[in-house]
Design an enzyme around this catalytic site. Sequence first.
Site, PDB file in Angstrom:
ATOM      1  N   GLU A  28       0.823  -1.211   0.000  1.00  0.00           N
ATOM      2  CA  GLU A  28       0.000   0.000   0.000  1.00  0.00           C
ATOM      3  C   GLU A  28       0.858   1.262   0.000  1.00  0.00           C
ATOM      4  O   GLU A  28       1.957   1.291   0.544  1.00  0.00           O
ATOM      5  CB  GLU A  28      -0.902  -0.005   1.246  1.00  0.00           C
ATOM      6  CG  GLU A  28      -1.951  -1.094   1.177  1.00  0.00           C
ATOM      7  CD  GLU A  28      -2.787  -1.226   2.449  1.00  0.00           C
ATOM      8  OE1 GLU A  28      -4.005  -1.361   2.324  1.00  0.00           O
ATOM      9  OE2 GLU A  28      -2.222  -1.200   3.548  1.00  0.00           O
ATOM     10  N   CYS A  58       3.240   8.513   1.227  1.00  0.00           N
ATOM     11  CA  CYS A  58       3.794   7.540   2.166  1.00  0.00           C
ATOM     12  C   CYS A  58       3.940   6.214   1.424  1.00  0.00           C
ATOM     13  O   CYS A  58       2.947   5.696   0.912  1.00  0.00           O
ATOM     14  CB  CYS A  58       2.808   7.447   3.333  1.00  0.00           C
ATOM     15  SG  CYS A  58       3.197   6.214   4.553  1.00  0.00           S
ATOM     16  N   CYS A  81       6.172  -6.931   7.162  1.00  0.00           N
ATOM     17  CA  CYS A  81       7.273  -6.412   7.971  1.00  0.00           C
ATOM     18  C   CYS A  81       7.663  -7.458   8.999  1.00  0.00           C
ATOM     19  O   CYS A  81       6.811  -8.145   9.549  1.00  0.00           O
ATOM     20  CB  CYS A  81       6.839  -5.129   8.696  1.00  0.00           C
ATOM     21  SG  CYS A  81       8.203  -4.307   9.565  1.00  0.00           S
ATOM     22  N   CYS A 134       6.537  -5.018  15.836  1.00  0.00           N
ATOM     23  CA  CYS A 134       6.210  -4.073  16.905  1.00  0.00           C
ATOM     24  C   CYS A 134       4.782  -4.367  17.377  1.00  0.00           C
ATOM     25  O   CYS A 134       3.887  -4.609  16.565  1.00  0.00           O
ATOM     26  CB  CYS A 134       6.342  -2.637  16.404  1.00  0.00           C
ATOM     27  SG  CYS A 134       8.019  -2.250  15.857  1.00  0.00           S
ATOM     28  N   CYS A 178       1.526  -2.444  15.904  1.00  0.00           N
ATOM     29  CA  CYS A 178       1.455  -2.146  14.474  1.00  0.00           C
ATOM     30  C   CYS A 178       0.812  -3.298  13.705  1.00  0.00           C
ATOM     31  O   CYS A 178       1.248  -4.447  13.809  1.00  0.00           O
ATOM     32  CB  CYS A 178       2.859  -1.886  13.936  1.00  0.00           C
ATOM     33  SG  CYS A 178       2.899  -1.599  12.160  1.00  0.00           S
ATOM     34  N   GLY A 204       6.551  -2.046   6.064  1.00  0.00           N
ATOM     35  CA  GLY A 204       7.935  -2.491   6.034  1.00  0.00           C
ATOM     36  C   GLY A 204       8.892  -1.595   6.779  1.00  0.00           C
ATOM     37  O   GLY A 204       8.574  -0.475   7.146  1.00  0.00           O
ATOM     38  N   GLU A 205      10.085  -2.138   7.020  1.00  0.00           N
ATOM     39  CA  GLU A 205      11.157  -1.383   7.674  1.00  0.00           C
ATOM     40  C   GLU A 205      12.191  -1.044   6.596  1.00  0.00           C
ATOM     41  O   GLU A 205      12.938  -1.916   6.152  1.00  0.00           O
ATOM     42  CB  GLU A 205      11.756  -2.241   8.806  1.00  0.00           C
ATOM     43  CG  GLU A 205      13.060  -1.724   9.370  1.00  0.00           C
ATOM     44  CD  GLU A 205      13.054  -0.245   9.749  1.00  0.00           C
ATOM     45  OE1 GLU A 205      12.109   0.214  10.417  1.00  0.00           O
ATOM     46  OE2 GLU A 205      14.008   0.455   9.337  1.00  0.00           O
ATOM     47  N   SER A 255      11.817   6.555   7.637  1.00  0.00           N
ATOM     48  CA  SER A 255      11.403   6.286   9.007  1.00  0.00           C
ATOM     49  C   SER A 255      11.877   4.904   9.408  1.00  0.00           C
ATOM     50  O   SER A 255      11.612   3.921   8.722  1.00  0.00           O
ATOM     51  CB  SER A 255       9.874   6.368   9.102  1.00  0.00           C
ATOM     52  OG  SER A 255       9.441   6.114  10.422  1.00  0.00           O
ATOM     53  N   SER A 310      11.552   5.788  15.072  1.00  0.00           N
ATOM     54  CA  SER A 310      10.399   5.334  15.856  1.00  0.00           C
ATOM     55  C   SER A 310      10.886   4.918  17.237  1.00  0.00           C
ATOM     56  O   SER A 310      11.219   3.761  17.468  1.00  0.00           O
ATOM     57  CB  SER A 310       9.721   4.166  15.135  1.00  0.00           C
ATOM     58  OG  SER A 310       9.186   4.622  13.918  1.00  0.00           O
ATOM     59  N   HIS A 320       9.337   5.581  20.575  1.00  0.00           N
ATOM     60  CA  HIS A 320       8.169   5.005  21.262  1.00  0.00           C
ATOM     61  C   HIS A 320       8.343   4.724  22.745  1.00  0.00           C
ATOM     62  O   HIS A 320       7.373   4.428  23.432  1.00  0.00           O
ATOM     63  CB  HIS A 320       7.681   3.721  20.576  1.00  0.00           C
ATOM     64  CG  HIS A 320       7.320   3.912  19.139  1.00  0.00           C
ATOM     65  ND1 HIS A 320       6.676   5.038  18.680  1.00  0.00           N
ATOM     66  CD2 HIS A 320       7.531   3.143  18.046  1.00  0.00           C
ATOM     67  CE1 HIS A 320       6.490   4.941  17.380  1.00  0.00           C
ATOM     68  NE2 HIS A 320       7.009   3.808  16.965  1.00  0.00           N
ATOM     69  N   CYS A 367      -1.209   5.626  10.413  1.00  0.00           N
ATOM     70  CA  CYS A 367       0.017   4.957  10.859  1.00  0.00           C
ATOM     71  C   CYS A 367      -0.286   3.615  11.491  1.00  0.00           C
ATOM     72  O   CYS A 367      -1.113   3.524  12.397  1.00  0.00           O
ATOM     73  CB  CYS A 367       0.711   5.778  11.944  1.00  0.00           C
ATOM     74  SG  CYS A 367       1.463   7.241  11.357  1.00  0.00           S
TER      75      CYS A 367
HETATM   76  N1  SAH Z   1       9.227   0.626   9.945  1.00  0.00           N
HETATM   77  C1  SAH Z   1       9.231   2.075   9.946  1.00  0.00           C
HETATM   78  C2  SAH Z   1       7.978   2.656   9.281  1.00  0.00           C
HETATM   79  C3  SAH Z   1       6.745   2.302  10.059  1.00  0.00           C
HETATM   80  S1  SAH Z   1       5.250   3.222   9.957  1.00  0.00           S
HETATM   81  C4  SAH Z   1       9.326   2.577  11.365  1.00  0.00           C
HETATM   82  O1  SAH Z   1       9.176   1.763  12.272  1.00  0.00           O
HETATM   83  O2  SAH Z   1       9.561   3.760  11.578  1.00  0.00           O
HETATM   84  C5  SAH Z   1       5.466   4.810  10.557  1.00  0.00           C
HETATM   85  C6  SAH Z   1       5.147   5.044  12.020  1.00  0.00           C
HETATM   86  O3  SAH Z   1       3.859   4.594  12.475  1.00  0.00           O
HETATM   87  C7  SAH Z   1       6.157   4.396  12.931  1.00  0.00           C
HETATM   88  O4  SAH Z   1       6.615   5.338  13.845  1.00  0.00           O
HETATM   89  C8  SAH Z   1       5.324   3.344  13.605  1.00  0.00           C
HETATM   90  O5  SAH Z   1       5.886   2.940  14.818  1.00  0.00           O
HETATM   91  C9  SAH Z   1       4.012   4.043  13.770  1.00  0.00           C
HETATM   92  N2  SAH Z   1       2.901   3.151  14.105  1.00  0.00           N
HETATM   93  C10 SAH Z   1       2.809   1.833  13.869  1.00  0.00           C
HETATM   94  N3  SAH Z   1       1.647   1.352  14.323  1.00  0.00           N
HETATM   95  C11 SAH Z   1       0.962   2.381  14.860  1.00  0.00           C
HETATM   96  C12 SAH Z   1      -0.318   2.513  15.483  1.00  0.00           C
HETATM   97  N4  SAH Z   1      -1.129   1.479  15.605  1.00  0.00           N
HETATM   98  N5  SAH Z   1      -0.683   3.736  15.916  1.00  0.00           N
HETATM   99  C13 SAH Z   1       0.138   4.795  15.759  1.00  0.00           C
HETATM  100  N6  SAH Z   1       1.351   4.734  15.171  1.00  0.00           N
HETATM  101  C14 SAH Z   1       1.776   3.538  14.730  1.00  0.00           C
END
Ligand code: SAH
Length: 362
Positions: A100, A113, A120, A124, A127, A171-172, A201, A224, A226, A343
Amino acid sequence: MTEAPPRVDLIGLEPEELDEALAAHFARRGQPPYRAGQVRRWIFEREAFSFDAMTDLPAAEREALTGAFDLVSPQAAKISRSTDGTSKHLWRLEDGELIESVLIPTHTRLTLCISSQAGCAMACSFCATGWAGYRRQLSAGEIVAQFRGARRWARDNGMGEITNIVFMGMGEPLMNPRAVFPTLHILNRGYGVGARRITVSTVGVVPAIQRMADMPEQFRLAVSLHAPNHELRQSIVPIEKKYPLPTLLEALRRFDEAGGKRITFEYVMIDGVTDAPELADELAGVVGEFRAFVNLIPFNPIPGSDWRPSTRARLDWFVARLEDRGVSAFVRESRGRDIAAACGQLRAEATEGRKPVQMGSI
Ligand code: SAH
Protein backbone atom coordinates in the site's frame (compact mmCIF):
# COMPACT_ATOMS: atom_id res chain seq x y z
CA MET A 1 20.47 -24.48 -23.20
CA THR A 2 21.38 -21.68 -20.84
CA GLU A 3 18.63 -19.60 -19.33
CA ALA A 4 18.30 -15.98 -20.43
CA PRO A 5 19.53 -13.56 -17.72
CA PRO A 6 16.73 -11.75 -15.88
CA ARG A 7 15.72 -8.59 -17.72
CA VAL A 8 16.76 -5.35 -16.15
CA ASP A 9 13.93 -3.16 -14.84
CA LEU A 10 14.71 0.37 -15.97
CA ILE A 11 12.51 1.90 -13.24
CA GLY A 12 14.84 0.52 -10.58
CA LEU A 13 18.06 1.97 -12.03
CA GLU A 14 19.81 5.08 -10.73
CA PRO A 15 20.01 7.80 -13.41
CA GLU A 16 23.67 7.10 -14.24
CA GLU A 17 23.03 3.34 -14.51
CA LEU A 18 20.02 4.03 -16.71
CA ASP A 19 22.08 6.20 -19.04
CA GLU A 20 24.74 3.51 -19.26
CA ALA A 21 22.29 0.68 -19.93
CA LEU A 22 20.50 2.69 -22.62
CA ALA A 23 23.70 3.94 -24.25
CA ALA A 24 24.99 0.36 -24.54
CA HIS A 25 21.64 -0.87 -25.86
CA PHE A 26 21.34 1.77 -28.57
CA ALA A 27 25.00 1.45 -29.54
CA ARG A 28 24.47 -2.29 -30.05
CA ARG A 29 21.56 -1.46 -32.32
CA GLY A 30 23.47 1.15 -34.30
CA GLN A 31 21.11 3.91 -33.14
CA PRO A 32 22.13 7.52 -32.48
CA PRO A 33 23.09 8.32 -28.87
CA TYR A 34 20.21 10.80 -28.41
CA ARG A 35 17.78 7.87 -28.25
CA ALA A 36 18.96 7.25 -24.68
CA GLY A 37 17.97 10.78 -23.72
CA GLN A 38 14.55 10.29 -25.25
CA VAL A 39 13.89 7.19 -23.15
CA ARG A 40 15.27 8.86 -20.03
CA ARG A 41 12.83 11.74 -20.46
CA TRP A 42 9.92 9.37 -20.98
CA ILE A 43 10.76 7.68 -17.71
CA PHE A 44 11.54 10.63 -15.44
CA GLU A 45 9.46 13.43 -16.93
CA ARG A 46 6.84 12.18 -19.32
CA GLU A 47 5.25 9.38 -17.30
CA ALA A 48 5.53 6.55 -19.79
CA PHE A 49 4.31 3.30 -18.23
CA SER A 50 5.27 1.17 -21.24
CA PHE A 51 7.77 1.34 -24.09
CA ASP A 52 4.82 1.54 -26.48
CA ALA A 53 3.91 4.90 -24.97
CA MET A 54 7.28 6.35 -26.07
CA THR A 55 5.81 7.68 -29.28
CA ASP A 56 8.82 9.62 -30.57
CA LEU A 57 10.81 6.40 -30.94
CA PRO A 58 10.54 4.31 -34.11
CA ALA A 59 8.29 1.28 -33.72
CA ALA A 60 11.23 -1.09 -34.18
CA GLU A 61 13.08 0.58 -31.30
CA ARG A 62 10.06 0.37 -29.01
CA GLU A 63 9.84 -3.30 -29.78
CA ALA A 64 13.54 -3.85 -29.16
CA LEU A 65 13.31 -2.07 -25.82
CA THR A 66 10.32 -4.20 -24.84
CA GLY A 67 12.37 -7.28 -25.65
CA ALA A 68 15.43 -6.10 -23.74
CA PHE A 69 14.13 -4.39 -20.60
CA ASP A 70 11.27 -4.27 -18.11
CA LEU A 71 9.39 -1.19 -16.92
CA VAL A 72 7.86 -2.33 -13.64
CA SER A 73 4.47 -0.81 -12.91
CA PRO A 74 2.28 -2.48 -10.32
CA GLN A 75 -1.44 -2.64 -10.87
CA ALA A 76 -3.72 -0.63 -8.59
CA ALA A 77 -5.91 -3.37 -7.11
CA LYS A 78 -7.97 -0.91 -5.09
CA ILE A 79 -8.08 2.83 -4.44
CA SER A 80 -9.80 4.17 -1.31
CA ARG A 81 -10.47 7.80 -0.57
CA SER A 82 -10.98 9.09 2.95
CA THR A 83 -13.44 11.82 3.91
CA ASP A 84 -10.37 13.93 4.84
CA GLY A 85 -8.89 13.64 1.33
CA THR A 86 -6.28 11.01 2.22
CA SER A 87 -6.14 8.39 -0.52
CA LYS A 88 -4.77 4.87 -0.34
CA HIS A 89 -3.58 2.69 -3.19
CA LEU A 90 -3.44 -1.06 -2.84
CA TRP A 91 -0.87 -2.24 -5.39
CA ARG A 92 -0.68 -5.76 -6.76
CA LEU A 93 2.89 -6.74 -7.64
CA GLU A 94 3.82 -9.11 -10.45
CA ASP A 95 3.91 -12.16 -8.18
CA GLY A 96 0.58 -11.28 -6.55
CA GLU A 97 1.99 -9.67 -3.39
CA LEU A 98 0.02 -6.67 -2.17
CA ILE A 99 1.44 -3.42 -0.78
CA GLU A 100 0.00 0.00 0.00
CA SER A 101 0.90 3.65 -0.49
CA VAL A 102 -0.96 6.67 0.90
CA LEU A 103 -1.36 10.23 -0.42
CA ILE A 104 -1.85 12.75 2.37
CA PRO A 105 -2.86 16.29 1.37
CA THR A 106 -2.48 19.32 3.67
CA HIS A 107 -2.84 23.03 2.78
CA THR A 108 0.72 23.35 1.64
CA ARG A 109 1.90 19.84 0.87
CA LEU A 110 1.06 16.59 -0.74
CA THR A 111 2.92 13.83 1.07
CA LEU A 112 3.27 10.34 -0.33
CA CYS A 113 3.79 7.54 2.17
CA ILE A 114 5.37 4.49 0.51
CA SER A 115 6.11 0.88 1.38
CA SER A 116 9.57 -0.69 1.32
CA GLN A 117 8.68 -4.32 2.03
CA ALA A 118 5.65 -6.55 1.56
CA GLY A 119 4.73 -7.01 5.21
CA CYS A 120 7.27 -6.41 7.97
CA ALA A 121 9.46 -8.61 10.15
CA MET A 122 9.91 -6.13 13.02
CA ALA A 123 6.81 -7.29 14.94
CA CYS A 124 6.21 -4.07 16.90
CA SER A 125 3.36 -4.89 19.24
CA PHE A 126 1.16 -1.90 18.28
CA CYS A 127 1.45 -2.15 14.47
CA ALA A 128 -0.95 -4.02 12.20
CA THR A 129 1.69 -4.50 9.49
CA GLY A 130 3.89 -6.20 12.07
CA TRP A 131 1.07 -8.49 13.17
CA ALA A 132 0.44 -9.58 9.60
CA GLY A 133 4.05 -10.79 9.26
CA TYR A 134 6.76 -10.54 6.66
CA ARG A 135 6.38 -11.51 2.98
CA ARG A 136 9.37 -10.24 1.00
CA GLN A 137 11.66 -7.37 0.08
CA LEU A 138 10.53 -4.90 -2.57
CA SER A 139 12.86 -4.08 -5.44
CA ALA A 140 13.89 -0.47 -6.07
CA GLY A 141 11.63 -0.52 -9.13
CA GLU A 142 8.66 -1.62 -7.03
CA ILE A 143 9.23 1.21 -4.57
CA VAL A 144 9.73 3.84 -7.27
CA ALA A 145 6.69 2.51 -9.13
CA GLN A 146 4.46 3.42 -6.16
CA PHE A 147 5.66 7.00 -6.56
CA ARG A 148 5.09 6.98 -10.32
CA GLY A 149 1.61 5.47 -10.01
CA ALA A 150 0.55 7.73 -7.15
CA ARG A 151 1.96 10.81 -8.89
CA ARG A 152 -0.05 10.16 -12.00
CA TRP A 153 -3.19 9.45 -9.99
CA ALA A 154 -2.74 12.63 -7.92
CA ARG A 155 -2.35 14.68 -11.10
CA ASP A 156 -5.38 13.07 -12.73
CA ASN A 157 -7.52 13.60 -9.63
CA GLY A 158 -6.79 17.24 -8.99
CA MET A 159 -4.50 16.70 -5.99
CA GLY A 160 -1.55 18.46 -7.62
CA GLU A 161 2.11 17.53 -7.30
CA ILE A 162 3.67 15.31 -4.67
CA THR A 163 5.93 17.55 -2.57
CA ASN A 164 7.18 15.13 0.10
CA ILE A 165 7.89 11.41 0.36
CA VAL A 166 7.99 9.43 3.59
CA PHE A 167 9.01 5.80 3.99
CA MET A 168 6.28 5.19 6.54
CA GLY A 169 4.21 2.64 4.69
CA MET A 170 4.56 -1.10 5.09
CA GLY A 171 7.94 -2.49 6.03
CA GLU A 172 11.16 -1.38 7.67
CA PRO A 173 13.09 0.59 5.03
CA LEU A 174 16.48 0.12 6.68
CA MET A 175 16.05 -3.68 6.61
CA ASN A 176 15.96 -3.31 2.82
CA PRO A 177 18.88 -0.96 2.12
CA ARG A 178 19.77 -2.74 -1.11
CA ALA A 179 16.60 -1.36 -2.67
CA VAL A 180 15.88 1.66 -0.48
CA PHE A 181 19.23 3.43 -0.84
CA PRO A 182 19.18 3.33 -4.67
CA THR A 183 15.53 4.45 -4.50
CA LEU A 184 16.53 7.56 -2.55
CA HIS A 185 18.92 8.50 -5.36
CA ILE A 186 16.43 7.68 -8.10
CA LEU A 187 13.75 9.87 -6.50
CA ASN A 188 16.24 12.64 -5.81
CA ARG A 189 18.41 12.77 -8.94
CA GLY A 190 16.01 11.14 -11.39
CA TYR A 191 12.62 12.59 -10.43
CA GLY A 192 13.99 15.75 -8.81
CA VAL A 193 12.49 15.34 -5.34
CA GLY A 194 14.68 17.33 -2.93
CA ALA A 195 16.61 15.22 -0.43
CA ARG A 196 15.22 17.23 2.47
CA ARG A 197 11.75 16.33 1.30
CA ILE A 198 12.40 12.61 1.56
CA THR A 199 12.16 11.03 5.02
CA VAL A 200 13.21 7.52 5.92
CA SER A 201 11.40 6.29 9.01
CA THR A 202 13.16 3.53 10.92
CA VAL A 203 12.63 1.50 14.03
CA GLY A 204 16.38 1.82 14.65
CA VAL A 205 18.52 -0.37 12.38
CA VAL A 206 21.88 0.92 13.54
CA PRO A 207 24.27 -0.09 10.71
CA ALA A 208 21.99 1.41 8.06
CA ILE A 209 21.60 4.65 10.07
CA GLN A 210 25.38 4.91 10.03
CA ARG A 211 25.37 4.53 6.27
CA MET A 212 22.77 7.27 5.97
CA ALA A 213 24.92 9.54 8.12
CA ASP A 214 27.71 9.13 5.58
CA MET A 215 25.56 10.13 2.58
CA PRO A 216 26.32 13.59 1.28
CA GLU A 217 22.64 14.32 0.57
CA GLN A 218 20.45 15.56 3.39
CA PHE A 219 17.85 12.84 3.35
CA ARG A 220 15.89 13.05 6.55
CA LEU A 221 15.56 10.48 9.25
CA ALA A 222 12.60 9.72 11.50
CA VAL A 223 13.22 7.36 14.37
CA SER A 224 10.40 5.33 15.86
CA LEU A 225 11.49 5.63 19.47
CA HIS A 226 8.17 5.00 21.26
CA ALA A 227 9.81 4.60 24.67
CA PRO A 228 12.62 6.45 26.45
CA ASN A 229 14.17 3.46 28.23
CA HIS A 230 15.34 -0.04 27.38
CA GLU A 231 12.83 -1.96 29.50
CA LEU A 232 9.72 -0.36 28.09
CA ARG A 233 11.06 -0.16 24.56
CA GLN A 234 12.00 -3.82 24.34
CA SER A 235 8.49 -4.78 25.41
CA ILE A 236 6.89 -3.02 22.44
CA VAL A 237 9.69 -2.75 19.82
CA PRO A 238 11.53 -6.11 19.64
CA ILE A 239 14.55 -4.77 17.69
CA GLU A 240 15.50 -2.92 20.90
CA LYS A 241 16.96 -6.24 22.05
CA LYS A 242 19.37 -6.28 19.10
CA TYR A 243 20.20 -2.55 19.01
CA PRO A 244 19.59 -1.21 22.53
CA LEU A 245 19.02 2.49 23.10
CA PRO A 246 22.64 3.49 23.88
CA THR A 247 23.78 1.96 20.57
CA LEU A 248 20.92 3.60 18.69
CA LEU A 249 21.64 6.99 20.25
CA GLU A 250 25.31 6.68 19.35
CA ALA A 251 24.38 6.15 15.68
CA LEU A 252 22.00 9.11 15.83
CA ARG A 253 24.75 11.32 17.23
CA ARG A 254 26.81 10.47 14.19
CA PHE A 255 23.87 11.29 11.92
CA ASP A 256 23.28 14.55 13.78
CA GLU A 257 26.93 15.56 13.61
CA ALA A 258 26.94 15.02 9.85
CA GLY A 259 25.08 18.33 9.88
CA GLY A 260 21.94 19.90 8.55
CA LYS A 261 19.85 16.87 9.12
CA ARG A 262 17.27 17.41 11.79
CA ILE A 263 16.03 14.15 13.29
CA THR A 264 12.38 13.47 14.00
CA PHE A 265 11.49 11.17 16.85
CA GLU A 266 8.19 9.36 16.67
CA TYR A 267 6.50 8.37 19.87
CA VAL A 268 3.27 6.40 19.93
CA MET A 269 0.91 7.47 22.69
CA ILE A 270 -0.83 4.41 24.10
CA ASP A 271 -3.08 4.93 27.08
CA GLY A 272 -1.48 3.49 30.22
CA VAL A 273 1.48 2.03 28.31
CA THR A 274 3.69 4.81 26.94
CA ASP A 275 2.05 7.94 28.35
CA ALA A 276 2.91 7.98 32.08
CA PRO A 277 3.91 11.52 33.15
CA GLU A 278 7.43 10.52 34.22
CA LEU A 279 8.06 9.14 30.73
CA ALA A 280 7.75 12.66 29.30
CA ASP A 281 10.67 13.81 31.42
CA GLU A 282 12.68 10.75 30.56
CA LEU A 283 11.93 11.29 26.87
CA ALA A 284 13.06 14.92 27.05
CA GLY A 285 16.29 13.69 28.66
CA VAL A 286 16.94 11.24 25.83
CA VAL A 287 16.19 13.45 22.82
CA GLY A 288 17.25 16.78 24.31
CA GLU A 289 20.82 16.55 23.04
CA PHE A 290 19.67 16.45 19.40
CA ARG A 291 18.35 19.28 17.25
CA ALA A 292 15.29 17.11 17.12
CA PHE A 293 11.59 17.31 17.35
CA VAL A 294 9.14 14.79 18.66
CA ASN A 295 6.01 13.66 16.86
CA LEU A 296 3.52 12.23 19.29
CA ILE A 297 1.33 9.77 17.40
CA PRO A 298 -1.93 8.90 19.17
CA PHE A 299 -2.19 5.11 18.95
CA ASN A 300 -4.42 4.03 16.08
CA PRO A 301 -6.49 1.06 17.21
CA ILE A 302 -5.73 -2.15 15.35
CA PRO A 303 -7.61 -5.47 15.23
CA GLY A 304 -6.58 -7.93 17.91
CA SER A 305 -5.47 -5.34 20.46
CA ASP A 306 -7.52 -3.63 23.15
CA TRP A 307 -5.06 -0.78 23.68
CA ARG A 308 -6.51 2.72 23.41
CA PRO A 309 -4.99 6.01 22.36
CA SER A 310 -4.02 8.46 25.09
CA THR A 311 -6.62 11.02 26.04
CA ARG A 312 -6.53 14.46 24.45
CA ALA A 313 -5.67 15.95 27.85
CA ARG A 314 -2.67 13.65 28.22
CA LEU A 315 -1.46 14.41 24.68
CA ASP A 316 -1.62 18.15 25.35
CA TRP A 317 0.11 17.71 28.71
CA PHE A 318 2.93 15.70 27.09
CA VAL A 319 3.49 18.38 24.46
CA ALA A 320 3.59 21.13 27.07
CA ARG A 321 5.95 19.15 29.28
CA LEU A 322 8.36 18.43 26.45
CA GLU A 323 8.28 22.08 25.35
CA ASP A 324 9.00 23.12 28.94
CA ARG A 325 12.09 20.95 28.78
CA GLY A 326 13.18 22.65 25.53
CA VAL A 327 12.07 19.91 23.14
CA SER A 328 9.83 20.81 20.18
CA ALA A 329 6.87 18.48 20.07
CA PHE A 330 3.71 18.09 18.01
CA VAL A 331 0.75 15.77 18.07
CA ARG A 332 0.48 14.10 14.70
CA GLU A 333 -3.19 13.98 13.88
CA SER A 334 -4.26 10.73 12.27
CA ARG A 335 -5.31 10.94 8.67
CA GLY A 336 -7.36 8.48 6.69
CA ARG A 337 -8.49 6.39 9.63
CA ASP A 338 -11.80 5.56 7.94
CA ILE A 339 -9.94 3.80 5.12
CA ALA A 340 -7.40 2.12 7.45
CA ALA A 341 -4.65 4.35 6.03
CA ALA A 342 -3.37 5.79 9.31
CA CYS A 343 0.02 4.96 10.86
CA GLY A 344 0.28 1.30 11.69
CA GLN A 345 -2.97 0.33 10.01
CA LEU A 346 -1.54 -0.72 6.67
CA ARG A 347 -1.67 -4.43 6.18
CA ALA A 348 -3.01 -4.86 2.66
CA GLU A 349 -6.26 -6.30 3.92
CA ALA A 350 -6.80 -8.47 0.89
CA THR A 351 -3.90 -10.61 2.15
CA GLU A 352 -5.80 -11.65 5.25
CA GLY A 353 -5.54 -15.36 5.87
CA ARG A 354 -2.23 -15.83 4.09
CA LYS A 355 0.68 -17.18 6.03
CA PRO A 356 3.62 -14.89 6.69
CA VAL A 357 7.05 -16.18 5.68
CA GLN A 358 10.14 -16.02 7.85
CA MET A 359 12.78 -13.42 7.14
CA GLY A 360 15.45 -16.13 6.84
CA SER A 361 13.70 -17.98 4.05
CA ILE A 362 14.21 -15.44 1.28
N1 SAH B 1 9.23 0.63 9.95
C1 SAH B 1 9.23 2.07 9.95
C2 SAH B 1 7.98 2.66 9.28
C3 SAH B 1 6.74 2.30 10.06
S1 SAH B 1 5.25 3.22 9.96
C4 SAH B 1 9.33 2.58 11.37
O1 SAH B 1 9.18 1.76 12.27
O2 SAH B 1 9.56 3.76 11.58
C5 SAH B 1 5.47 4.81 10.56
C6 SAH B 1 5.15 5.04 12.02
O3 SAH B 1 3.86 4.59 12.48
C7 SAH B 1 6.16 4.40 12.93
O4 SAH B 1 6.62 5.34 13.85
C8 SAH B 1 5.32 3.34 13.61
O5 SAH B 1 5.89 2.94 14.82
C9 SAH B 1 4.01 4.04 13.77
N2 SAH B 1 2.90 3.15 14.10
C10 SAH B 1 2.81 1.83 13.87
N3 SAH B 1 1.65 1.35 14.32
C11 SAH B 1 0.96 2.38 14.86
C12 SAH B 1 -0.32 2.51 15.48
N4 SAH B 1 -1.13 1.48 15.61
N5 SAH B 1 -0.68 3.74 15.92
C13 SAH B 1 0.14 4.80 15.76
N6 SAH B 1 1.35 4.73 15.17
C14 SAH B 1 1.78 3.54 14.73
